[in-house]
Design an enzyme around this catalytic site. Structure first.
Site, mmCIF file in Angstrom:
data_model
loop_
_atom_site.group_PDB
_atom_site.id
_atom_site.type_symbol
_atom_site.label_atom_id
_atom_site.label_comp_id
_atom_site.label_asym_id
_atom_site.label_seq_id
_atom_site.Cartn_x
_atom_site.Cartn_y
_atom_site.Cartn_z
ATOM 1 N N HIS A 199 13.537 -5.007 1.097
ATOM 2 C CA HIS A 199 14.691 -4.610 0.282
ATOM 3 C C HIS A 199 14.273 -4.255 -1.144
ATOM 4 O O HIS A 199 15.111 -4.273 -2.042
ATOM 5 C CB HIS A 199 15.725 -5.734 0.207
ATOM 6 C CG HIS A 199 16.522 -5.945 1.462
ATOM 7 N ND1 HIS A 199 16.003 -6.540 2.580
ATOM 8 C CD2 HIS A 199 17.805 -5.632 1.777
ATOM 9 C CE1 HIS A 199 16.947 -6.601 3.527
ATOM 10 N NE2 HIS A 199 18.047 -6.058 3.052
ATOM 11 N N GLU A 212 21.836 4.265 10.768
ATOM 12 C CA GLU A 212 21.301 5.196 9.776
ATOM 13 C C GLU A 212 20.803 6.490 10.389
ATOM 14 O O GLU A 212 20.893 7.552 9.777
ATOM 15 C CB GLU A 212 20.166 4.540 8.981
ATOM 16 C CG GLU A 212 20.629 3.452 8.016
ATOM 17 C CD GLU A 212 20.812 2.102 8.672
ATOM 18 O OE1 GLU A 212 20.442 1.956 9.868
ATOM 19 O OE2 GLU A 212 21.309 1.163 8.014
HETATM 20 C C1 TPP Z 1 18.643 -0.826 8.673
HETATM 21 C C2 TPP Z 1 19.560 -1.681 7.896
HETATM 22 N N1 TPP Z 1 20.784 -1.219 7.581
HETATM 23 C C3 TPP Z 1 21.634 -1.981 6.873
HETATM 24 C C4 TPP Z 1 21.282 -3.228 6.469
HETATM 25 C C5 TPP Z 1 22.221 -4.071 5.634
HETATM 26 N N2 TPP Z 1 22.775 -5.157 6.428
HETATM 27 C C6 TPP Z 1 22.216 -6.372 6.427
HETATM 28 S S1 TPP Z 1 22.960 -7.420 7.464
HETATM 29 C C7 TPP Z 1 24.069 -6.258 7.936
HETATM 30 C C8 TPP Z 1 25.099 -6.591 8.943
HETATM 31 C C9 TPP Z 1 24.514 -7.040 10.234
HETATM 32 O O1 TPP Z 1 25.514 -7.350 11.118
HETATM 33 P P1 TPP Z 1 25.173 -7.992 12.514
HETATM 34 O O2 TPP Z 1 24.087 -7.221 13.178
HETATM 35 O O3 TPP Z 1 26.441 -8.131 13.236
HETATM 36 O O4 TPP Z 1 24.548 -9.402 12.171
HETATM 37 P P2 TPP Z 1 25.254 -10.634 11.448
HETATM 38 O O5 TPP Z 1 25.116 -10.414 9.983
HETATM 39 O O6 TPP Z 1 26.670 -10.671 11.888
HETATM 40 O O7 TPP Z 1 24.470 -11.806 11.889
HETATM 41 C C10 TPP Z 1 23.837 -5.065 7.265
HETATM 42 C C11 TPP Z 1 24.647 -3.844 7.418
HETATM 43 C C12 TPP Z 1 19.990 -3.674 6.802
HETATM 44 N N3 TPP Z 1 19.538 -4.873 6.391
HETATM 45 N N4 TPP Z 1 19.168 -2.897 7.510
#
Ligand code: TPP
Lengths: 312, 321
Positions: B122, B53
């Protein structure tokens, strides 16, 4: 360690079915398939060590000895939940066990872990802090910032990136450049890529990293390569227009299921036989169901419980 | 409301090829608002970003300064905080600091608010924090038709806009004009006329506000409902005109009261509107706490029709006393 992995698996399978039954509020992100990472790391940790976790946090919580019943109650939003129903699935935390908590902000836990590592360094008691985060999270600037400052200050920090191949619905290669494990080198941080579905390899990598941190030699970056068998979030099929990975891919990856692999290893080394493994699975399944069933009828928190949480 | 937003994005990207959009998984589209855009306009103009972000918001500023109309989708409103530096220190400041050399046609989109047990990280509705920055429009629609017309105007605006959509209204249908209906930024609307009390309801609070108004009508209380639609800059005239007519003001907002838009509107009433006031101003907001996860707690925290109706009843009784 096998039991602990099995506990996480069974607990999450139960959450999956409870979610499907429409019994859980909010959103639930399951860790199924990644158990060897949390367990391999947390096997070396005591309650005085800290972890920070992600939105996919039940596995870390249980691996760090978080209470099973209190987790189920929390996910159901009940007053006996580990956070009194205030936080829910994405925020399970237990400070008495050094679990600073799961986190709804991707990358949010990393700075916190560095801070806990600073506290541990100041305390001088040999405690360490572990930041679990995803491959997707490694795109956040805070990862670079944490690598830099923890290397400079020799903080007892272990950065554990769980690369499960996806960042929500994007394949890792679409959002992450290069190898995550290569990033530590630029900061002088020892870094390794490990098969995150191999409990022995995880345990070994964790052992070295935690030893280094405890003896004052600073941070380590571990990239644990793994896979999640469930969706990014339970119920995702309901809002996704199309699939972002094939069923064949998921099936193929199931061959490398960390629990299956560990079981096969235990059998081949004659530590346990098939029947004993079956029995462990059944026994843990029963205790999980017992805890989960008990959480169902727990009372809701009272609105007055908010009062003590106000800043006054 | 999602389909209205989706329509607006399609129409504006069609209309102006310098409109680009990026965000995390906007191709897949978690909320459905960006669905189909990538197929239609291609991966150059509609980009899936890493979870970054900080740089996303910074890039929105840079690309806009360099001539594009940028839509930066930040997913949940809480992630605006992760992007906040580029919004607060760059996007809102550059026009002034460069004496107008730099104009920034950016729309920062996000989905805010509670009601679905998404827990504290959220569920925020951070419009007041954004409104306090001064250099940026803060737009937040209360129904589908407005969502479309406001977003189209936001995309055509030469200054940065935050377009905040209420999560709890996502599935709402409502009428969406097909035609090129633009709703000007900074213009409130009266969504129900009435004579006894002015009820200013922001974004998601429109629905419970209209419900409360309908309920009170049966009791002989005639509520006028106002939707600011843009909370910065605020349409003082529409609010004051309504207050002049009714003499009473209730503000309902799905946000904390401390440092809030509700207080801001109350201050306008107490200042410019002082001579119209026949009763104290009432603010109905969430508690000054993060939103709790547990459903009964969350329900108790977010204003609903019953709480709004009660607030108005109490106010009307005070007149009798
Ligand atoms: C700052 C922020 N940006 C976006 C999100 C939305 N979001 C939640 S989980 C996720 C993906 C995370 O991917 P990863 O770090 O690979 O973890 P995984 O879900 O694969 O365990 C996103 C984009 C968030 N929760 N917080």
């Amino acid at each position: 360690m096998f039991r602990r992995m099995m506990l996480i698996r069974k607990a999450e399978e139960r959450l999956a079915s409870d979610f499907k039954a429409g019994e859980l509020p909010g959103s639930v992100h399951l860790y199924i398939g990644q158990e060897a990472v949390a367990v391999g790391i947390c096997a070396h940790l005591a309650a005085s060590d800290y972890i920070t976790s992600t939105h996919r946090g039940h596995g870390h919580y249980l691996a760090k000895d978080g209470d099973l019943f209190a987790m189920f109650a929390e996910v159901r939003g009940r007053s006996s939940g580990i956070c009194g129903g205030m936080g829910g699935s994405m925020h399970v935390a237990d400070m008495s066990k050094g679990i600073i908590g799961a986190n709804g902000i991707v990358g949010g836990g990393i700075g916190l872990a560095a801070g806990a590592a600073l506290a541990a360094q100041l305390d001088g008691n040999g405690a360490v802090a572990v930041a679990f985060f995803g491959d997707g999270a490694s795109a956040q600037g805070v990862v670079s910032e944490a690598l830099n400052i923890s290397a400079l200050w020799k903080l007892p920090l272990i950065l554990v990136c769980e690369n499960n191949g996806y960042s929500e619905f994007s394949p890792t290669k679409a959002v992450i450049s290069g190898n995550i494990a290569d990033r530590g080198a630029a900061y002088g941080v020892p870094s390794v890529a490990v098969d995150g579905n191999d409990i022995a390899a995880m345990w070994q990598a964790a052992h070295e990293a935690i030893d280094r941190a405890r003896s004052g030699d600073g941070p380590t970056l571990i990239e644990a390569r793994t896979y999640r068998f469930h969706g990014h979030v339970e119920g995702e099929a309901g809002f996704l227009k199309s699939k972002y990975r094939t069923d064949e891919e998921v099936d193929e990856r199931r061959d490398a299921d960390p629990i299956k692999r560990f079981a096969a290893e235990l059998v081949s080394r004659k530590v346990l036989d098939e029947a004993e493994i079956e029995e462990i699975s059944r026994e843990i399944g029963a205790s999980v169901d017992d805890a989960a069933d008990r959480a169902v009828n727990e009372p809701w928190p009272d609105v007055s419980s908010l009062e003590s949480l106000e800043v006054r | 409301m999602i389909h209205a937003i989706n329509d607006a994005l399609f129409e504006e990207m069609e209309r102006d090829e310098r409109v680009i959009l990026f965000g995390e998984d906007v191709g897949t589209s978690i909320f459905g608002d960006t669905r189909g855009l990538q197929q239609k306009f291609g991966r150059e103009r509609v980009r899936d970003t890493p979870i970054s972000e900080t740089v996303m918001a910074g890039m929105a500023v840079g690309a806009a300064a360099a001539g594009y109309r940028v839509i930066c989708h930040l997913m949940y409103a809480n992630f605006i905080y992760t992007a906040f530096d580029a919004i607060a220190n760059q996007a809102t400041k550059l026009r002034l600091m460069t004496n107008g050399q730099i104009r920034l046609p950016i729309v920062f989109m996000a989905v805010g608010g509670g009601g679905r047990s998404n827990s504290a990280q959220h569920s925020d509705y951070p419009h007041a924090a954004l409104a306090s920055l001064g250099g940026l429009y803060v737009v937040t629609p209360g129904n589908s038709g407005d969502a479309k017309g406001l977003l189209k105007s936001a995309i055509r605006c030469d200054d940065p806009v935050v377009f905040l959509q209420p999560a709890s209204r996502g599935g709402e249908m409502g009428d969406v004009p097909d035609a090129e209906t633009l709703i000007p930024l900074g213009k409130a609307s009266v969504t129900k006329e009435g004579a006894d009390v002015t009820l200013v309801a922001i974004a998601a609070m429109q629905r419970p506000a209209l419900r409360a108004a309908a309920e009170l009508a049966e009791e002989g209380i005639d509520v006028e409902v106002v939707d600011p639609r843009t909370v910065f800059p605020l349409d003082r005239a529409t609010i004051l005109d309504s207050l002049k007519k009714t003499g009473r003001l209730v503000v309902v907002d799905e946000a904390r009261q401390a440092g809030s838009m509700a207080n801001q509107i109350a201050a306008i009433a107490a200042g410019e509107g002082f001579r119209h006031l026949r009763a104290r101003v009432t603010c109905i907001t969430t508690r000054d706490l993060p939103i709790a996860y547990s459903p009964p707690l969350e329900t108790a925290m977010i204003p609903d029709a019953a709480r709004i109706a009660d607030g108005i009843r109490t106010l009307m009784k005070e007149r009798a006393a």
